[in-house]
Design a protein around this motif. Structure first.
Motif, PDB file in Angstrom:
ATOM      1  N   ARG A 195      -7.736  -2.626   6.088  1.00  0.00           N
ATOM      2  CA  ARG A 195      -8.034  -1.527   7.018  1.00  0.00           C
ATOM      3  C   ARG A 195      -8.846  -2.028   8.195  1.00  0.00           C
ATOM      4  NH1 ARG A 195      -7.476   3.894   6.251  1.00  0.00           N
ATOM      5  NH2 ARG A 195      -6.438   4.429   4.334  1.00  0.00           N
ATOM      6  N   SER A 198      -2.357   9.402  -0.639  1.00  0.00           N
ATOM      7  CA  SER A 198      -2.158   7.987  -0.964  1.00  0.00           C
ATOM      8  C   SER A 198      -2.689   7.669  -2.357  1.00  0.00           C
ATOM      9  CB  SER A 198      -2.813   7.090   0.086  1.00  0.00           C
ATOM     10  OG  SER A 198      -4.204   7.311   0.147  1.00  0.00           O
ATOM     11  N   HIS A 219       9.655   1.352   5.707  1.00  0.00           N
ATOM     12  CA  HIS A 219       9.132   2.723   5.724  1.00  0.00           C
ATOM     13  C   HIS A 219       9.270   3.419   4.374  1.00  0.00           C
ATOM     14  CE1 HIS A 219      13.440   3.190   6.402  1.00  0.00           C
ATOM     15  NE2 HIS A 219      13.305   4.423   5.946  1.00  0.00           N
ATOM     16  N   GLN A 261       5.323   2.458  -0.233  1.00  0.00           N
ATOM     17  CA  GLN A 261       3.997   3.050  -0.134  1.00  0.00           C
ATOM     18  C   GLN A 261       3.097   2.161   0.729  1.00  0.00           C
ATOM     19  OE1 GLN A 261       0.837   2.389  -1.658  1.00  0.00           O
ATOM     20  NE2 GLN A 261      -0.012   4.428  -1.332  1.00  0.00           N
ATOM     21  N   ASN A 262       2.174   2.756   1.481  1.00  0.00           N
ATOM     22  CA  ASN A 262       1.372   2.038   2.470  1.00  0.00           C
ATOM     23  C   ASN A 262       0.640   0.822   1.921  1.00  0.00           C
ATOM     24  OD1 ASN A 262       2.080   3.632   4.624  1.00  0.00           O
ATOM     25  ND2 ASN A 262       0.297   4.974   4.464  1.00  0.00           N
ATOM     26  N   SER A 263      -0.023   0.954   0.784  1.00  0.00           N
ATOM     27  CA  SER A 263      -0.812  -0.181   0.283  1.00  0.00           C
ATOM     28  C   SER A 263       0.097  -1.347  -0.114  1.00  0.00           C
ATOM     29  CB  SER A 263      -1.708   0.231  -0.882  1.00  0.00           C
ATOM     30  OG  SER A 263      -0.948   0.603  -2.000  1.00  0.00           O
ATOM     31  N   ARG A 292       3.098  -1.951   1.230  1.00  0.00           N
ATOM     32  CA  ARG A 292       3.598  -2.482   2.497  1.00  0.00           C
ATOM     33  C   ARG A 292       2.536  -3.351   3.178  1.00  0.00           C
ATOM     34  NH1 ARG A 292       5.412   2.049   4.646  1.00  0.00           N
ATOM     35  NH2 ARG A 292       3.577   2.445   5.903  1.00  0.00           N
ATOM     36  N   ASN A 293       1.270  -2.917   3.166  1.00  0.00           N
ATOM     37  CA  ASN A 293       0.190  -3.710   3.757  1.00  0.00           C
ATOM     38  C   ASN A 293       0.016  -5.041   3.041  1.00  0.00           C
ATOM     39  OD1 ASN A 293      -0.393  -1.781   5.682  1.00  0.00           O
ATOM     40  ND2 ASN A 293      -1.990  -0.807   4.465  1.00  0.00           N
ATOM     41  N   THR A 304       2.973  -7.238   3.957  1.00  0.00           N
ATOM     42  CA  THR A 304       2.853  -7.709   5.342  1.00  0.00           C
ATOM     43  C   THR A 304       1.900  -8.900   5.394  1.00  0.00           C
ATOM     44  OG1 THR A 304       3.314  -5.524   6.246  1.00  0.00           O
ATOM     45  CG2 THR A 304       2.142  -7.065   7.689  1.00  0.00           C
TER      46      THR A 304
END
Length: 197
Positions: A42, A107, A162, A165-167, A169-170, A173
């Motif tokens: 973050r 989330s 897309h 889930q965000n975590s 994907r982070n 990445t």
């Protein structure tokens, strides 16, 4: 008679102890996870990051406490109304509690539900083998399982990110895309400069 040992109060006290245990367990699980993930992935000020950590921890702790309270209360109510415990009481109580508490898309709830999904798939597979619905394979299928899981998740990440889930994907990445870029020996060997807080 000690109130803790009195059968008339044991169910009520067990519900309250479950509420307490849900809150404690939720905090113990989420706080270190939120701390690590926040400072790894973050951006924002230290104050923003600490606020997010505390909010995520509070949500996990509160939701787990609420779910345990609802689940145990309904289980007790169903068994009391029928005069005995039945197998369907548990999934029915959990369905209602899951709808009320973990049905809201956040989330934290996404992570908890996905965590459980992976474990119940394993559990259902084992149960299917025990009951004879699934034949016990003669070879070790775990390598194929691992290969399929990783093939699918990397395909989704590279071509349909897309959907993840965000975590996750982070994390991916950081592992697979951020490793393509560096500007100095420092961010090649030690720390990605774009991830500094």
């Amino acid at each position: 008679m000690d109130i803790i040992l009195d059968p008339a109060y044991r169910s009520l006290l067990a519900i309250l102890k479950g509420l307490r245990n849900g809150a404690v367990y939720g905090a113990k699980i989420r706080l270190p996870h939120a701390f690590v993930m926040t400072f790894l992935f973050r951006s924002g000020t230290l104050k923003d990051k600490l606020k997010w950590i505390l909010d995520a921890t509070r949500q996990h702790s509160t939701n787990l406490a609420k779910f345990v309270f609802i689940y145990k209360s309904l289980n007790y109510l169903f068994s009391w109304s029928e005069g005995k415990i039945r197998e369907f009481h548990s999934p029915m109580s959990a369905f209602i509690g899951g709808y009320v508490v973990f049905g809201k898309r956040t989330s934290v709830n996404e992570q908890i539900n996905m965590y459980l999904l992976s474990r119940i798939l394993f559990g259902l597979t084992r149960l299917g083998m025990e009951k004879g619905y699934i034949k016990d394979p003669k070879i070790d299928t775990f390598p194929v399982f691992g290969a399929v899981v990783w093939a699918i998740v990397l395909w989704l990440f590279e071509y349909h990110p897309h959907t993840l889930q965000n975590s996750l994907r982070n994390s991916m990445t950081y592992l697979y895309h951020d490793s393509n870029n560096w500007t100095s020996i420092w961010d090649f060997l030690v720390w990605n400069t774009d991830k500094l807080w």
